[in-house]
Design a protein around this motif. Structure first.
Motif, PDB file in Angstrom:
ATOM      1  N   PHE A  63       0.816  -1.212   0.000  1.00 26.58           N
ATOM      2  CA  PHE A  63       0.000   0.000   0.000  1.00 26.58           C
ATOM      3  C   PHE A  63       0.855   1.269   0.000  1.00 26.58           C
ATOM      4  N   ASN A  64       2.162   1.126   0.233  1.00 28.89           N
ATOM      5  CA  ASN A  64       3.071   2.272   0.164  1.00 28.89           C
ATOM      6  C   ASN A  64       3.752   2.390  -1.197  1.00 28.89           C
ATOM      7  N   GLU A  65       3.682   1.351  -2.005  1.00 30.59           N
ATOM      8  CA  GLU A  65       4.434   1.330  -3.258  1.00 30.59           C
ATOM      9  C   GLU A  65       3.696   2.096  -4.351  1.00 30.59           C
ATOM     10  N   PRO A  66       4.421   2.963  -5.073  1.00 30.98           N
ATOM     11  CA  PRO A  66       3.771   3.848  -6.059  1.00 30.98           C
ATOM     12  C   PRO A  66       3.016   3.102  -7.157  1.00 30.98           C
ATOM     13  N   GLN A  67       3.490   1.925  -7.543  1.00 27.52           N
ATOM     14  CA  GLN A  67       2.839   1.206  -8.642  1.00 27.52           C
ATOM     15  C   GLN A  67       1.464   0.674  -8.276  1.00 27.52           C
ATOM     16  N   PHE A  68       1.141   0.667  -6.987  1.00 29.36           N
ATOM     17  CA  PHE A  68      -0.151   0.129  -6.559  1.00 29.36           C
ATOM     18  C   PHE A  68      -1.139   1.205  -6.085  1.00 29.36           C
ATOM     19  N   GLN A  69      -0.779   2.469  -6.218  1.00 27.92           N
ATOM     20  CA  GLN A  69      -1.621   3.525  -5.644  1.00 27.92           C
ATOM     21  C   GLN A  69      -2.983   3.664  -6.318  1.00 27.92           C
ATOM     22  N   ASP A  70      -3.106   3.220  -7.547  1.00 28.71           N
ATOM     23  CA  ASP A  70      -4.393   3.297  -8.239  1.00 28.71           C
ATOM     24  C   ASP A  70      -5.076   1.940  -8.330  1.00 28.71           C
ATOM     25  N   SER A  71      -4.589   0.967  -7.587  1.00 27.93           N
ATOM     26  CA  SER A  71      -5.146  -0.385  -7.663  1.00 27.93           C
ATOM     27  C   SER A  71      -6.509  -0.451  -6.987  1.00 27.93           C
ATOM     28  N   SER A  72      -7.372  -1.324  -7.504  1.00 27.20           N
ATOM     29  CA  SER A  72      -8.714  -1.440  -6.937  1.00 27.20           C
ATOM     30  C   SER A  72      -9.123  -2.880  -6.651  1.00 27.20           C
ATOM     31  N   VAL A  73      -8.286  -3.853  -7.034  1.00 29.47           N
ATOM     32  CA  VAL A  73      -8.582  -5.262  -6.761  1.00 29.47           C
ATOM     33  C   VAL A  73      -7.520  -5.795  -5.805  1.00 29.47           C
ATOM     34  N   LEU A  74      -7.918  -6.077  -4.580  1.00 26.44           N
ATOM     35  CA  LEU A  74      -7.015  -6.589  -3.547  1.00 26.44           C
ATOM     36  C   LEU A  74      -6.969  -8.107  -3.633  1.00 26.44           C
ATOM     37  N   VAL A  75      -5.762  -8.676  -3.633  1.00 20.56           N
ATOM     38  CA  VAL A  75      -5.611 -10.128  -3.737  1.00 20.56           C
ATOM     39  C   VAL A  75      -4.890 -10.626  -2.494  1.00 20.56           C
ATOM     40  N   VAL A  76      -5.576 -11.476  -1.722  1.00 20.46           N
ATOM     41  CA  VAL A  76      -5.109 -11.869  -0.396  1.00 20.46           C
ATOM     42  C   VAL A  76      -5.081 -13.390  -0.262  1.00 20.46           C
ATOM     43  N   ASN A  77      -4.619 -13.856   0.890  1.00 19.79           N
ATOM     44  CA  ASN A  77      -4.522 -15.297   1.128  1.00 19.79           C
ATOM     45  C   ASN A  77      -5.666 -15.791   2.017  1.00 19.79           C
ATOM     46  N   ALA A  78      -5.382 -16.664   2.982  1.00 16.21           N
ATOM     47  CA  ALA A  78      -6.451 -17.358   3.704  1.00 16.21           C
ATOM     48  C   ALA A  78      -6.900 -16.622   4.966  1.00 16.21           C
ATOM     49  N   ASN A  79      -8.201 -16.736   5.251  1.00 16.24           N
ATOM     50  CA  ASN A  79      -8.820 -16.214   6.475  1.00 16.24           C
ATOM     51  C   ASN A  79      -8.604 -14.718   6.626  1.00 16.24           C
ATOM     52  N   PHE A  80      -8.717 -14.013   5.530  1.00 14.80           N
ATOM     53  CA  PHE A  80      -8.534 -12.559   5.554  1.00 14.80           C
ATOM     54  C   PHE A  80      -9.721 -11.905   6.252  1.00 14.80           C
ATOM     55  N   GLY A  81      -9.429 -10.921   7.109  1.00 12.53           N
ATOM     56  CA  GLY A  81     -10.484 -10.195   7.809  1.00 12.53           C
ATOM     57  C   GLY A  81     -10.980 -10.886   9.063  1.00 12.53           C
ATOM     58  N   CYS A  82     -10.191 -11.776   9.626  1.00 15.79           N
ATOM     59  CA  CYS A  82     -10.593 -12.469  10.850  1.00 15.79           C
ATOM     60  C   CYS A  82     -10.474 -11.520  12.049  1.00 15.79           C
ATOM     61  N   GLY A  83     -10.817 -12.016  13.242  1.00 17.23           N
ATOM     62  CA  GLY A  83     -10.708 -11.197  14.444  1.00 17.23           C
ATOM     63  C   GLY A  83     -11.975 -10.398  14.692  1.00 17.23           C
ATOM     64  N   SER A  84     -11.795  -9.161  15.144  1.00 19.80           N
ATOM     65  CA  SER A  84     -12.920  -8.291  15.481  1.00 19.80           C
ATOM     66  C   SER A  84     -13.855  -8.105  14.297  1.00 19.80           C
TER      67      SER A  84
END
Length: 202
Positions: A63-84
């Motif tokens: 999220f700090n890298e300039p090449q991704f500042q206009d990105s809109s599709v987040l690609v993640v691994n397993a159990n993203f958004g767990c916890g609270s």
């Protein structure tokens, strides 16, 4: 009438990869930023503790890298958004610029909170996600097409099968994902039904 709620059949945009399993909502938006009265401005604090050290110096993070500042599709691994269950997490991602999330799996409440914002959470297997993340690293400006209706993710010359929860897919493609707007657009019917209901004195 649900004309105020857009139908979301697909999302197209460049990608940003966030690697790691069990990334919880406190990592997505630390609790100290949840004291705001509105969600406006939360985007700048997305992944804050992963992006900056104690002196607010930037760390190595997509999220700090300039090449991704206009990105809109987040690609993640397993159990993203767990916890609270904090809804601030998808709110922060949306305000950073994320329109869709593709991952191996999502925490159920997080996925539900994303749906309330019209953000599809689309799943694919581990190998597919790793290949997509690697491709994004090499092609940060190229587009990814997330087809909610067809349950596919397409990039370069590749189209892979994905999964969208049936209830989420129907809500997005039929334009009934925003329950608040849905109630507003049917205010007369809600008032009429309320008037019909029996009430008792306690």
């Amino acid at each position: 009438m649900t004309d105020e709620i857009p139908e979301i059949d697909s999302v197209t945009g460049s990608g940003v990869p966030i690697r790691g399993n069990d990334i919880d909502t406190d990592q997505i938006i630390p609790a100290r930023f949840m004291k705001v009265v509105t969600f406006d401005g939360l985007g700048e604090f997305a992944f804050f503790d992963q992006r900056f050290d104690d002196d607010d110096n930037p760390k190595d993070h997509p999220f700090n890298e300039p090449q991704f500042q206009d990105s809109s599709v987040l690609v993640v691994n397993a159990n993203f958004g767990c916890g609270s269950s904090r809804e601030h997490a998808p709110q922060a991602l949306m305000r950073w610029g994320i329109d869709a999330i593709v991952g191996e799996s999502f925490a159920e409440i997080f996925a539900g909170n994303c749906l309330a914002l019209g953000i599809p959470t689309v799943t694919a297997d581990h190998e597919t996600i790793e290949e997509l993340q690697a491709w994004i690293d090499e092609n940060p400006d190229e587009e990814i097409h997330v087809d909610v209706e067809a349950e596919t993710v397409a990039y370069d010359d590749t189209t892979v099968e994905a999964t969208v929860d049936d209830a989420q897919r129907r809500a997005l493609t039929e334009g009934v994902w925003d329950t608040t707007a849905l109630m507003k657009s049917n205010a007369d019917a809600v008032a009429e039904k309320a008037a019909e209901l029996p009430y008792t004195d306690v």
